[in-house]
Design a protein around this motif. Sequence first.
Motif: not given
Length: 512
Positions: A49, A86, A88, A132, A134, A136, A138, A141, A144, A146, A177, A180
């Motif tokens: 990202e 994926s 991070s 997915w 699994s 997530r 911010s 980081e 975190a 799940r 969700e 972020k």
Amino acid sequence: MSVANSSPPLEILVREPEGFVIWNGPPFSSNQPSIKLDRVPCTSAKFSEDGSKLMVIKSESSISIYDSKTSKEIRSFESPNILAASLSPCGTYLQTFQKLSSPQEKNVTLWKTETGESVYTTSQKNMTKATWPSIRFSSDEAVASRMATNEIQFFDAGDFSKGMVHKIRIPGIAAAELSKQPGSHVAVFVPESKGTPSSVQIYACAQASQSEPISRRTFFRCSTVQQHWNHGSTGLLVVVQSDVDKTNQSYYGESKLYYLTLDGTHNGLVPLRKEGPVHDVQWSYSGKEFAVVYGFMPAMVTIFDKKCNPLLELGTGPYNTIRWNPKGKFICVAGYGNLPGDMAFWDYVEKKQLGATKAEWSVTSEWSPDGLYFMTATTAPRRQIDNGIKIFHYNGSLCFKKKFEKLYQIDWKADSPDKFGEIEELVKSVTSLKVDNKTQGSKPVKPISTNPPVLKKPSAYQPPHAKVAAAKQAQLFGESPSPSTEMSKNALKNKKKREKQREKKAAEAGSG
């Protein structure tokens, strides 16, 4: 030092069947991009990202991590039967999903990219868009989480050896969700069950207060939702989609847009002025405004502030897509998919349209990180023919295009807009290059007329004899006949012929 030199360079990832290459981004010299990284065979590639790392899936058992700045491979991971992977947001962790060989197997692994070690494993039966990745993170980081059965689990993002540190119990949860920037809150969706309406709920991620949701909204006839957090994590937009339209106006069901704020200033429908589906919605980078494309065709485009008050109308047209440039100044409104590809470029600050053009058959579209260029692409397998890319200036003028026999992916290398200078200075630096449109293969944008031409009302039909009579009457009164009353060539020829016949008869009668 000039703005152009101090800003980081733009880069573009281009993936074909043989693998991917990395181009140095625009402006291009001689209308040809230079290659930063030569072709690397792969089945998939994706930037993190923040753009610092590049994940390259080379096969079902091999994944490589590249440093984006140097384009050098820094780590390789070998693991059998990899179905998905994926990165991070900051590229600190790689997450892999493997095919299950037994029900007890832990098939989701979280790896640390710097050391290559496994820091967390868990089991997951299937992989969907809602489940997915699994785990997530911010954007920074710091948080975190799940989603598990009937709960959301939280971890120490700096030390996964601690395992789950706390959780929020939410019976029936189907999607989550995480906000972020910052990762302070999480929005969850609970579908309808046994007569209980579906709902979207917002919880604080901190361990201190998780028992009750900060905000909650229930929905009837809701099949799926799309949840969009703004930058700053103060507001959530929810597109609610139902498979059935009670008005029978749409075969595809109906959709509505809701807006939920953490301070309770708004918790309900966004006041859209036209009936029909919500095609697209996007927050500005600042998180203070959002834009919506909605309504039956021609769709309407409206920009709202964070209090849900309408600020600006961008008119109507064959649109279903909106892209707000990262600097917040320019907006592209477009119509892709089944629509003909019309694109309108707006200056939001000046509240005026800059230009309009087309990009038919586009599958993807996105602004460059500096906000100066807009790229569209036609890719496989969505469309197997006419694959290619187009890059436009911020005002819609085409500056580059290239066709491919088969194109699978095209992406800007992500970067923070804050690393680039002010958009006005960047525009000046690009304009000073004085790019020749002819050498760049671009077409000038048609100017948008603020005063459309007045269409003249067509005159009523007049038969030929009426036109002749009107012309004679005009001659008697000394008037010049109007263009609509002028005789045709054939009528004038016949008139002269009749006059000669009358003169001939008169001459014969005089001689007799």
